[in-house]
Design an enzyme around this catalytic site. Structure first.
Site, mmCIF file in Angstrom:
data_model
loop_
_atom_site.group_PDB
_atom_site.id
_atom_site.type_symbol
_atom_site.label_atom_id
_atom_site.label_comp_id
_atom_site.label_asym_id
_atom_site.label_seq_id
_atom_site.Cartn_x
_atom_site.Cartn_y
_atom_site.Cartn_z
ATOM 1 N N GLN A 158 0.838 -1.208 0.000
ATOM 2 C CA GLN A 158 0.000 0.000 0.000
ATOM 3 C C GLN A 158 0.873 1.258 0.000
ATOM 4 O O GLN A 158 0.544 2.250 -0.630
ATOM 5 C CB GLN A 158 -0.938 -0.035 1.219
ATOM 6 C CG GLN A 158 -2.070 0.958 1.142
ATOM 7 C CD GLN A 158 -3.234 0.598 2.079
ATOM 8 O OE1 GLN A 158 -4.304 0.235 1.623
ATOM 9 N NE2 GLN A 158 -3.029 0.714 3.375
ATOM 10 N N ILE A 215 1.982 2.370 -3.440
ATOM 11 C CA ILE A 215 0.973 3.145 -4.167
ATOM 12 C C ILE A 215 0.973 4.586 -3.667
ATOM 13 O O ILE A 215 0.846 5.541 -4.443
ATOM 14 C CB ILE A 215 -0.415 2.474 -4.013
ATOM 15 C CG1 ILE A 215 -0.350 1.080 -4.651
ATOM 16 C CG2 ILE A 215 -1.512 3.312 -4.651
ATOM 17 C CD1 ILE A 215 -1.539 0.205 -4.382
ATOM 18 N N GLU A 216 1.190 4.741 -2.360
ATOM 19 C CA GLU A 216 1.288 6.085 -1.777
ATOM 20 C C GLU A 216 2.459 6.854 -2.393
ATOM 21 O O GLU A 216 2.346 8.038 -2.702
ATOM 22 C CB GLU A 216 1.470 5.946 -0.257
ATOM 23 C CG GLU A 216 1.573 7.266 0.472
ATOM 24 C CD GLU A 216 1.514 7.098 1.996
ATOM 25 O OE1 GLU A 216 1.092 6.021 2.462
ATOM 26 O OE2 GLU A 216 1.871 8.046 2.698
ATOM 27 N N ARG A 217 3.569 6.174 -2.602
ATOM 28 C CA ARG A 217 4.733 6.826 -3.222
ATOM 29 C C ARG A 217 4.394 7.300 -4.635
ATOM 30 O O ARG A 217 4.826 8.365 -5.073
ATOM 31 C CB ARG A 217 5.917 5.854 -3.292
ATOM 32 C CG ARG A 217 6.622 5.696 -1.967
ATOM 33 C CD ARG A 217 7.711 4.627 -2.036
ATOM 34 N NE ARG A 217 7.794 3.998 -0.716
ATOM 35 C CZ ARG A 217 8.439 2.874 -0.446
ATOM 36 N NH1 ARG A 217 9.088 2.229 -1.400
ATOM 37 N NH2 ARG A 217 8.457 2.385 0.769
ATOM 38 N N ALA A 266 2.472 10.478 -4.494
ATOM 39 C CA ALA A 266 3.350 11.609 -4.169
ATOM 40 C C ALA A 266 4.103 12.075 -5.420
ATOM 41 O O ALA A 266 4.187 13.275 -5.698
ATOM 42 C CB ALA A 266 4.326 11.201 -3.070
#
Lengths: 260, 381
Positions: free
Chosen positions: B238, B241-243, B246
């Site tokens: 997860q 996906i956050e990276r 960003a």
């Protein structure tokens, strides 16, 4: 209720707009175009009416190849089908010729319970096509609606003037032009964008509408643009440092320009 | 990979959403320290922003990942970075595990309302004593029959005061380290769940970032996402996906800042000519835009690899590291070229300068990205 919305593909007001040097018509080749923002209100109003009841929304445009983008945008917003009238002979048409082509296209569509338009195009800004179109179709002409309700076979609008707001009722079928106060147009959702790809768009020529090319185009126009002068660049403004007399100097400036 | 007309049409819609629904309220929300997530999210959902890649059965759009890239770029152009981050949390940080590993019942109960914008969600991993080092996490879920009883604290939680449920990472065994953790959906209305304080931050001030306290919060074991004990591994996916969010959103942020600064240097007159007549200024702006183009191309490569199902740990970490550093440089330069005016809170450059500092900290600090990359290169890190 079946609604036809007339929309126009116009040069993007955000880009550098100009005229075609050869005939002084609007340059539509060298500038990005889009669905006239003022027509988005008409599309939105049509969608709201159909969503609240039943029927379908047909979006109709006249214009060159790229004008298909205006139809596509309206389909992405949710209109059901499109009609794009395109013919080289139409180039340079004025408002009377435009209204003729629109009228014949609406007849070929099979008429409509309601014809909706924007209050003006963002390029020509004349606001006369709705009136001419209503006349050609023999429909009640109900213009500049800032509110619209349909009840049975009547349409009621509010028209806001400087001194008063009028409530106007007409029998359907009718033609209504709407202002930018009537709603907040939606922007296409992802689903809308995908769904638009499968919606039908008819492409008609003048011959399909039984219009002779001599009735349209620059040659048939009632008016002609003789000359075009580019607006001079903006002059550098004057900066007045406030040395205690700023208010008085501001008033002086406004008075000298006859603003007050 | 190339973006199509459909991508451009969707981009225009997201831009309009930002221009109409967010930017006019940005100053007010910044001052208030929060934005009305329950009012804004349904509008975001209406154009598909909250479930682009998710299963249409739960209200998702069924789009491929490239639309997420386009959406994130546009969210990066917001005048209030906190709001874009909050939408990113909802769509790319708190819900991917649920979509990938959740049961149909869980998805109906929790994912569908999140996609529709009816529920606001948070990702609750970080703790007061454990930032990027997730292996030191202390929040504990103890099993009692069919329930977890959860006690602990969570820190820097975006949407913290408004969330309806959080995707929480907790220890569910005594194994320690990276082992024995689970991802659990915790509705915030459970007894024992509280917000201990909202956090006064340097930037992203429109986001209600909070510290959460869980004091013997009871939730069904059925709220566990995926496999019990595999929470760390699922959360690491997860985080990837956050990276990507960003890195994608940074391109939009940089584009807009550079566009605005280019317009400004044309207008601004110094020493008898426009600021744009100074070669240092134009070269510097061109240089930064060139780096943004490289990041944009790299992001497309990340997107393509992700779509192809490849392990994108390296690509996404490179993107996140590069994005964090680049956007700080862009914000700093744009402020510099605005001179004294740029230092004023009334000029957009000041807020941007504060907001972008987070880019090298949140979602895995630069040093964590470097650690990941060094390890992938076979170095001790």
């Amino acid at each position: 209720m079946n609604i036809v919305v007339c929309v126009k593909y116009v040069p993007d007001a955000q880009s550098e707009r100009g005229f075609d040097a050869s005939d002084n018509t609007t340059d539509r080749e060298n500038v990005d175009g889009l669905l006239s923002e003022l027509d988005e209100y008409a599309v939105e109003e049509a969608l709201k009416l159909v969503e609240a009841g039943e029927g379908e929304v047909t979006v109709l445009t006249i214009g060159p190849e790229q004008a298909a983008d205006a139809v596509k945008k309206a389909l992405q917003m949710g209109a059901d089908k499109g009609v794009h009238v395109s013919d080289a002979a139409i180039s340079g048409s004025d408002a009377p010729a435009t209204s003729l082509v629109l009228a014949e296209a609406i007849r070929k569509i099979g008429g409509a319970d309601l014809v909706l338009t924007g209050m003006a195009s963002t390029d020509g800004s004349m606001s006369v096509v709705p009136a001419m179109l209503a006349e050609r179709l023999g429909l009640p002409q109900v213009t500049f609606a800032s509110e619209l309700t349909v009840d049975g076979d009547t349409v009621t609008i509010r028209r806001d003037g400087d001194a008063a707001s009028e409530t106007i009722t007409a029998s359907l079928p009718a033609l209504v032009s709407v202002t930018d106060q009537i709603n907040e147009p939606r922007y296409p959702s992802f689903k809308g964008i995908m769904a638009a790809k499968k919606k039908p768009v008819e492409r008609w020529s003048l011959a399909d509408l039984g219009i002779d090319s001599s009735q349209v185009g620059l040659g048939a126009a009632w008016t002609k643009v003789e000359d075009v002068t580019k607006r001079p660049p903006r002059q550098q403004g004057t900066i007045v440092p406030d040395e205690g007399d700023g208010g008085a100097r501001l008033a002086e400036f406004l008075a000298s320009q006859k603003f007050i | 990979m190339r973006l199509t007309e459909d991508h451009h049409a969707f981009r225009a819609s997201v831009r309009r959403f930002v221009d109409v629904e967010v930017n006019p309220h940005a100053d007010e929300w910044e001052a208030a320290g929060r934005f009305p997530a329950h009012e804004l999210f349904p509008k975001a959902a209406a154009i598909g922003l909250l479930g682009l890649e998710y299963d249409p059965e739960y209200g998702g759009e069924g789009a491929d990942h490239s639309y997420q890239l386009v959406a994130a770029e546009e969210l990066g152009r917001m005048d209030s970075a906190g709001v874009g981050m909050a939408i990113g949390v909802q769509s790319m940080m708190a819900t991917p595990s649920l979509h990938r590993f959740g049961t149909p019942e869980q998805k109906r109960e929790f994912l569908a309302p999140a996609i529709a914008g009816e529920s606001v969600t948070s990702i609750a991993v970080t703790e007061p004593d454990t930032g990027s080092d997730v292996s030191r996490l202390r929040t504990r879920a103890v099993r009692d029959g069919d329930d977890w009883v959860i006690t602990g604290r969570k820190m820097y939680i975006t949407n913290g005061t408004q969330a309806d449920w959080v995707c929480l990472l907790a220890r569910t065994s005594d194994e320690g380290g990276h082992k024995g953790m689970s991802q659990i959906i915790v509705p915030t209305d459970r007894p024992g769940f509280g917000v201990s304080r909202t956090l006064d931050k340097l930037g992203n001030r429109s986001s209600d970032t909070a510290e959460l306290v869980l004091d013997e919060v009871r939730v069904p074991v059925a709220n566990t996402i995926g496999e019990i004990g595999r929470g760390f591994q699922q959360q690491m996916e997860q985080f990837i996906i956050e990276r990507m969010f960003a890195a994608y959103s940074t391109v939009g942020t940089c584009d807009k800042a550079l566009e605005r600064t280019r317009a400004f240097v044309h207008e601004r007159s110094v020493f008898g000519g426009p600021l744009a007549s100074k070669q240092y200024v134009t070269f510097r702006l061109a240089e930064l835009q060139a780096q943004v183009e490289l990041l944009r191309s790299h992001n497309l490569a990340v997107c393509e690899a992700y779509e192809a199902g490849e392990d994108i740990t390296r690509l996404a970490s490179v993107a996140k590291l590069t994005a964090g550093r680049l956007v700080r440089e862009v914000a700093d330069t744009c402020l510099q070229f605005h001179g004294g005016m740029g230092y004023l809170e009334e000029t957009w450059t000041a807020r941007l300068y504060r907001d972008v500092r987070l880019a090298s900290i949140g979602g895995g600090a630069d040093e964590v990205m470097l650690q990941v990359l060094a390890r992938l290169d076979g170095l001790p890190a």
